[in-house]
Structures are given as structure tokens and as C-alpha cells.
Design a protein around this motif. Structure first.
Motif, PDB file in Angstrom:
ATOM      1  N   LEU A   1      -0.043  -2.276   9.500  1.00  0.00           N
ATOM      2  CA  LEU A   1      -1.073  -2.923   9.059  1.00  0.00           C
ATOM      3  C   LEU A   1      -2.388  -1.774   8.827  1.00  0.00           C
ATOM      4  CD1 LEU A   1      -1.804  -5.732  11.650  1.00  0.00           C
ATOM      5  CD2 LEU A   1      -1.589  -6.000   9.176  1.00  0.00           C
TER       6      LEU A   1
ATOM      7  N   PRO B   1      -7.266  -0.063   8.378  1.00  0.00           N
ATOM      8  CA  PRO B   1      -6.382  -1.030   8.705  1.00  0.00           C
ATOM      9  C   PRO B   1      -7.041  -2.427   8.892  1.00  0.00           C
ATOM     10  CG  PRO B   1      -6.940   0.347  10.720  1.00  0.00           C
ATOM     11  CD  PRO B   1      -8.159   0.756   9.799  1.00  0.00           C
ATOM     12  N   LEU B   2      -5.781  -3.204   8.117  1.00  0.00           N
ATOM     13  CA  LEU B   2      -5.871  -4.798   8.096  1.00  0.00           C
ATOM     14  C   LEU B   2      -5.586  -5.349   9.427  1.00  0.00           C
ATOM     15  CD1 LEU B   2      -4.176  -5.366   4.724  1.00  0.00           C
ATOM     16  CD2 LEU B   2      -6.611  -5.093   5.102  1.00  0.00           C
ATOM     17  N   ASP B   3      -6.320  -6.660   9.657  1.00  0.00           N
ATOM     18  CA  ASP B   3      -5.820  -7.554  10.908  1.00  0.00           C
ATOM     19  C   ASP B   3      -4.401  -8.256  10.655  1.00  0.00           C
ATOM     20  OD1 ASP B   3      -8.585  -9.569  10.820  1.00  0.00           O
ATOM     21  OD2 ASP B   3      -7.057  -9.424   9.557  1.00  0.00           O
ATOM     22  N   LYS B   4      -4.328  -8.660   9.321  1.00  0.00           N
ATOM     23  CA  LYS B   4      -3.193  -9.248   8.997  1.00  0.00           C
ATOM     24  C   LYS B   4      -2.815  -9.094   7.541  1.00  0.00           C
ATOM     25  CE  LYS B   4      -4.995 -13.948   8.453  1.00  0.00           C
ATOM     26  NZ  LYS B   4      -5.252 -13.557   6.968  1.00  0.00           N
ATOM     27  N   PHE B   5      -1.855  -9.354   7.021  1.00  0.00           N
ATOM     28  CA  PHE B   5      -1.542  -9.350   5.685  1.00  0.00           C
ATOM     29  C   PHE B   5      -1.796 -11.134   5.094  1.00  0.00           C
ATOM     30  CE2 PHE B   5      -0.104  -5.154   5.454  1.00  0.00           C
ATOM     31  CZ  PHE B   5       0.920  -4.962   6.361  1.00  0.00           C
TER      32      PHE B   5
ATOM     33  N   ARG C   1       5.025  -2.444   6.214  1.00  0.00           N
ATOM     34  CA  ARG C   1       4.542  -3.571   7.015  1.00  0.00           C
ATOM     35  C   ARG C   1       3.643  -2.988   8.064  1.00  0.00           C
ATOM     36  NH1 ARG C   1       6.987  -8.064   6.553  1.00  0.00           N
ATOM     37  NH2 ARG C   1       6.554  -8.582   8.452  1.00  0.00           N
TER      38      ARG C   1
END
Ligand SMILES: NC(=O)c1cnc(OC2CCCC2)nc1N
Length: 326
Positions: free
Chosen positions: A207, A67-71, A205
Motif C-alpha cells: 500500500l 500510502p493508500l489504505d486499500k486498492f 501489492r
């Protein structure tokens, strides 16, 4: 040893993407789901054992990574414009008048496409490799959601030609996948999505890409704002090129010589849309010839060479059906 492993990994990737294309783009699989899963598991195992062979265009990315922590934010060099709406047939005739007047062409060729009710995406390929997938955002600034875009099985990770190209289109969720997802959410006591468009947007959208990877998202391309090294002269030729590059093309795209034919196409699909496996909210009409598009140009918001014919809000009866299905 390492050369052999690398060859095996590359061969597996090609085989998996070939079968992915057969199943998700051509709807004509040649092997069973079990055989496909076995190939994917073998690739994932090899990439975990030999991380030096990981690659951004590996099909293992289609099941989602960390997972990303933000885009990250991205800017669209070519703004993603929105469509002017025609609320009626008269609006289409007025559009045709404007086009004819400003291009001195009384009989321009139009392309009509179903207006898929999903989420607009911008895809950037460098040397044929998908390097960036982004949301439209406000048209000039969007979000980089590349790991999630890679989980959409009908979006090629690698094109059939090593092109530098930007492709835009609509990501969406089929009605069947939407009903199934809401069923699962209800069983988990979670709030359902209101409609397939929200479900597609909500999924892309996330993460954690493992979530969209399981949501059976789909994609139809609809424009090529940028291509290097090839010159396309019309929208229809761009759509043909997209098919050759490996994309799934909506089967109901049509070319018409007169606005009267466009109008009957709109009436036809206003009636038939409930029979489609995905939701549409209208028809998009575009001037086919790129030179004429160039002549008309765009305002800061909309192209002058395209218009959306929006269907009136869906009949109450079909909404009631949805409530009972859920
Ligand atoms: N939702 C759709 O199906 C759709 C959306 N947009 C476009 O065209 C863009 C290209 C230039 C402005 C609008 N085509 C479509 N089919």
C-alpha cells in the motif's frame, strides 16, 4: 514569478524523464547517479514549495507518495486472458495444425517471446499520460495499483505520442535485485521471498509506494489490446510501436516462418535461460497477423492464436544453488 517557476518545474520534469529513459530503458545513461538524484531532489523541493504545480505525470511520483489504505477495484473492459499451455513439442505442432486448418494458411508467421515469470499488468494512457496501472486479478476484475506502477522506472509516465492506448505486459524483478532484497530481508530477520515472481508481486501489492520504489522493479510490454487513432496490423508492428512510444522491448523477440524454427528457439532458451538476468518459465508463441488472430478469436479463457511452451520444472541442481546463495 509563478510563470518562471512553472517553466522551471516543467523543464526539470522533461530532463529527469529523459535521463530516466536513458538509464532504465536504453541502459545508456549520460549523467551520473548523483547528478540525476540532484535533479530529482530539486524537483521534489519545488513541488513541495509550490504544491499548485504538482502533476500526476511528474517523475517525482517514481519515488512514491503517500500510502493508500486499500486498492480500488477496476474492471478490464477487454478481459486479460491467460495462455493455453503446450507441455511438449507435439503440443506446439498440434497448435500449428489447428492454426493452419482454421485460417487456411499453411505458412503463418509466428512471433516467439520469452515468457517472463512476473506479474501481468494493464497500463492505460490517455493523451499519452499514464492514468491507470492495474493487476490482472481474475482477468475481468483487478486492483488499481497506479501509484506503485509509477515507481517502475522502465514504464513511461508519458508516451512519445499523445495516444489513448492500453498496454499490457509483465512486471518482474531481476535475479540480482531478488538476491539483494532477500539479503536485506535476512539481515532484518524477515522471511525471504521464495522467487523473483513472488518478490515482484509482493512489492507491487504494497500500500506504501515508497516500498516498490526501492525494489528495482522492471517491465516488458507484450500486447496492445486497445489503441485509438492508429491501426496496427500485426503483433510485430505493435512491438515496434511500443519501442517508439518509450518502452523497453525484450531483445530476444523473434519472427519465424515455420513451427520447426519456433521449436528450436524453445530448445535454445530451455538451455540458456539460467544465463538470463531474469527468470522465464517458457516461451510464448503468437500468430503475428492481427487479421488471422481475429479469425481464430478466443475462448472464455484463452486466445486461440497464442500458446505458451512451458519449460519442465527447473533442474533440482539450480534450486540447490539458490538455497546456498540465500
Ligand atoms: N509472461 C509473458 O512474457 C507473456 C505473457 N502473455 C503474453 O501474451 C498475452 C497476450 C494474449 C494472451 C497472453 N505474452 C508474454 N510474453
Amino acid at each position: 514569478m509563478s510563470k518562471d517557476i512553472q517553466k522551471k518545474v516543467e523543464a526539470l520534469r522533461e530532463k529527469i524523464e529523459y535521463h530516466n529513459h536513458r538509464y532504465y530503458v536504453l541502459d545508456a545513461p549520460e549523467i551520473s547517479d548523483q547528478e540525476f538524484d540532484a535533479l530529482m531532489n530539486e524537483l521534489i523541493e519545488l513541488e513541495q514549495t509550490y504544491p499548485e504545480y504538482q502533476s500526476p505525470d511528474s517523475p517525482s511520483q517514481r519515488v512514491g507518495g503517500e500510502p493508500l489504505d486499500k486498492f480500488p477495484r477496476v474492471s478490464h473492459e477487454i478481459p486479460m486472458l491467460s495462455l493455453e499451455n503446450a507441455e511438449s513439442q507435439k503440443g506446439l505442432l498440434d497448435f500449428h495444425q489447428r492454426v493452419s486448418k482454421n485460417t487456411q494458411k499453411t505458412d503463418p508467421v509466428y512471433v516467439a517471446e520469452l515468457k517472463i515469470d512476473g506479474l501481468a499488468l494493464s497500463l492505460r494512457y490517455e493523451q499519452g499520460i499514464l492514468v491507470r496501472g492495474a493487476t490482472r486479478g481474475d482477468g475481468t476484475t483487478g486492483e488499481d495499483i497506479t501509484p506503485n506502477v509509477k515507481t517502475v522506472r522502465s514504464i513511461p509516465l508519458k508516451l512519445s505520442k499523445p495516444l489513448d492506448i492500453e498496454i499490457r505486459g509483465e512486471a518482474f524483478m531481476s535475479k540480482a535485485s531478488f538476491e539483494r532484497l532477500n539479503q536485506e530481508k535476512a539481515e532484518r530477520g524477515e522471511d525471504p521471498f521464495a522467487n523473483p515472481r513472488n518478490a515482484a508481486a509482493g512489492s507491487l501489492r504494497q500500500l506504501d509506494p515508497k516500498i516498490p520504489a526501492k525494489r528495482d522493479l522492471d517491465f516488458f510490454p507484450y500486447s496492445v489490446p486497445y489503441i485509438r487513432g492508429e491501426n496496427l496490423d500485426s503483433h510485430y508492428s505493435a512491438v515496434k510501436e511500443l519501442k517508439d512510444l518509450g518502452f523497453k522491448i525484450n531483445p530476444y523477440i523473434r519472427k519465424f516462418e515455420t513451427m520447426e524454427e519456433v521449436i528450436s528457439y524453445c530448445e535454445e532458451w530451455q538451455e540458456k535461460r539460467t544465463k538470463l538476468p531474469y527468470e522465464i518459465d517458457g516461451v510464448v508463441i503468437k500468430l503475428n497477423d492481427y487479421n488471422l488472430q481475429q479469425q481464430l478469436g478466443a475462448t472464455s479463457k484463452n486466445p486461440r492464436w497464442a500458446i505458451a511452451y512451458k519449460f519442465p520444472a527447473e533442474q533440482a541442481e539450480s534450486q540447490v544453488n539458490n538455497i546456498f546463495i540465500n
